[in-house]
Write a protein that holds these residues in place. Structure first.
Motif, mmCIF file in Angstrom:
data_model
loop_
_atom_site.group_PDB
_atom_site.id
_atom_site.type_symbol
_atom_site.label_atom_id
_atom_site.label_comp_id
_atom_site.label_asym_id
_atom_site.label_seq_id
_atom_site.Cartn_x
_atom_site.Cartn_y
_atom_site.Cartn_z
ATOM 1 N N LEU A 116 41.733 41.682 24.888
ATOM 2 C CA LEU A 116 41.818 42.898 25.703
ATOM 3 C C LEU A 116 43.281 43.282 25.954
ATOM 4 O O LEU A 116 43.605 44.475 26.015
ATOM 5 N N ILE A 117 44.166 42.301 26.090
ATOM 6 C CA ILE A 117 45.599 42.591 26.241
ATOM 7 C C ILE A 117 46.116 43.256 24.973
ATOM 8 O O ILE A 117 46.878 44.231 25.030
ATOM 9 N N GLU A 118 45.674 42.761 23.820
ATOM 10 C CA GLU A 118 46.085 43.354 22.548
ATOM 11 C C GLU A 118 45.604 44.792 22.416
ATOM 12 O O GLU A 118 46.245 45.610 21.758
ATOM 13 N N GLU A 119 44.476 45.110 23.045
ATOM 14 C CA GLU A 119 43.958 46.477 23.010
ATOM 15 C C GLU A 119 44.670 47.389 24.008
ATOM 16 O O GLU A 119 44.410 48.590 24.031
ATOM 17 N N ILE A 126 41.755 43.271 33.409
ATOM 18 C CA ILE A 126 41.280 42.210 32.516
ATOM 19 C C ILE A 126 40.819 40.992 33.308
ATOM 20 O O ILE A 126 39.788 40.390 32.999
ATOM 21 N N ALA A 127 41.552 40.642 34.339
ATOM 22 C CA ALA A 127 41.187 39.479 35.163
ATOM 23 C C ALA A 127 39.801 39.660 35.773
ATOM 24 O O ALA A 127 39.007 38.718 35.824
ATOM 25 N N HIS A 128 39.491 40.860 36.205
ATOM 26 C CA HIS A 128 38.178 41.124 36.810
ATOM 27 C C HIS A 128 37.083 41.235 35.752
ATOM 28 O O HIS A 128 35.972 40.738 35.953
ATOM 29 N N ILE A 129 37.384 41.872 34.642
ATOM 30 C CA ILE A 129 36.395 42.034 33.568
ATOM 31 C C ILE A 129 35.974 40.681 32.998
ATOM 32 O O ILE A 129 34.793 40.427 32.766
ATOM 33 N N CYS A 130 36.937 39.806 32.786
ATOM 34 C CA CYS A 130 36.650 38.506 32.172
ATOM 35 C C CYS A 130 36.062 37.501 33.155
ATOM 36 O O CYS A 130 35.668 36.410 32.751
ATOM 37 N N ILE A 157 53.361 41.446 21.858
ATOM 38 C CA ILE A 157 52.459 42.235 21.007
ATOM 39 C C ILE A 157 53.012 43.636 20.805
ATOM 40 O O ILE A 157 52.952 44.212 19.724
ATOM 41 N N LYS A 158 53.570 44.192 21.876
ATOM 42 C CA LYS A 158 54.105 45.554 21.841
ATOM 43 C C LYS A 158 55.280 45.654 20.855
ATOM 44 O O LYS A 158 55.447 46.679 20.191
ATOM 45 N N LYS A 159 56.054 44.581 20.727
ATOM 46 C CA LYS A 159 57.197 44.573 19.782
ATOM 47 C C LYS A 159 56.736 44.769 18.345
ATOM 48 O O LYS A 159 57.396 45.419 17.549
#
Length: 161
Positions: A116-119, A126-130, A157-159
């Protein structure tokens, strides 16, 4: 052993002179052999099912965890879901995977977080979703698992994008 002895008698009967009711005797001996073979098959079947059920149980647990990864999953919940003792589930899971059930669930949740971070999803969401809880829990678990914080991972990842 009994089947083997009966079959030997039947083979030797062909060499002997035909006596009174010999055909009836042979048919009955064959019936006994058939009954013994069927009984051995019936009694052997449950043993095979027991041996095969363990991998299926673990496979079912994997499927259940992957399908419900965003929910709270506990040993007590799995015990009720699969009608198997939580101690048995824990022992068999550890024996099969080398990981404790809790460790596997956390690892799977963190892999989902990573995806999800990659998306590009916000880390707090993300902490709540997972189902990890707060950002602090995610931060500690993510750093322990991957060696970097979620924010540092996002920046890496952004780099490359």
């Amino acid at each position: 052993m009994l089947i083997k002895n009966i079959l030997k008698k039947l083979v030797n009967l062909k060499e002997e002179v035909h006596e009174f009711a010999n055909n009836l005797y042979i048919k009955n001996m064959l019936s006994i052999v058939l009954v013994l073979i069927l009984r051995s098959c019936i009694y052997a079947e449950p043993k095979q099912k027991i041996k095969k059920s363990k991998p299926f149980l673990i496979d079912d647990i994997f499927s259940y965890i992957n399908n419900h990864i965003t929910e709270e999953i506990s040993l007590d919940h799995l015990e009720k879901e699969f009608y198997v003792s939580k101690f048995h589930i824990s022992r068999e899971f550890k024996k099969t995977t080398g990981l404790t059930l809790h460790r596997y669930i956390v690892k799977t949740k963190l892999d989902l977080c990573k995806k999800l971070i990659e998306e590009g999803m916000p880390i707090i969401d993300i902490a709540h979703i997972c189902g990890i809880g707060s950002y602090n829990n995610l931060f500690r678990a993510f750093k322990k698992e991957f060696g970097v914080t979620p924010k540092e991972y996002y920046n890496e990842i952004k780099k490359y994008k």
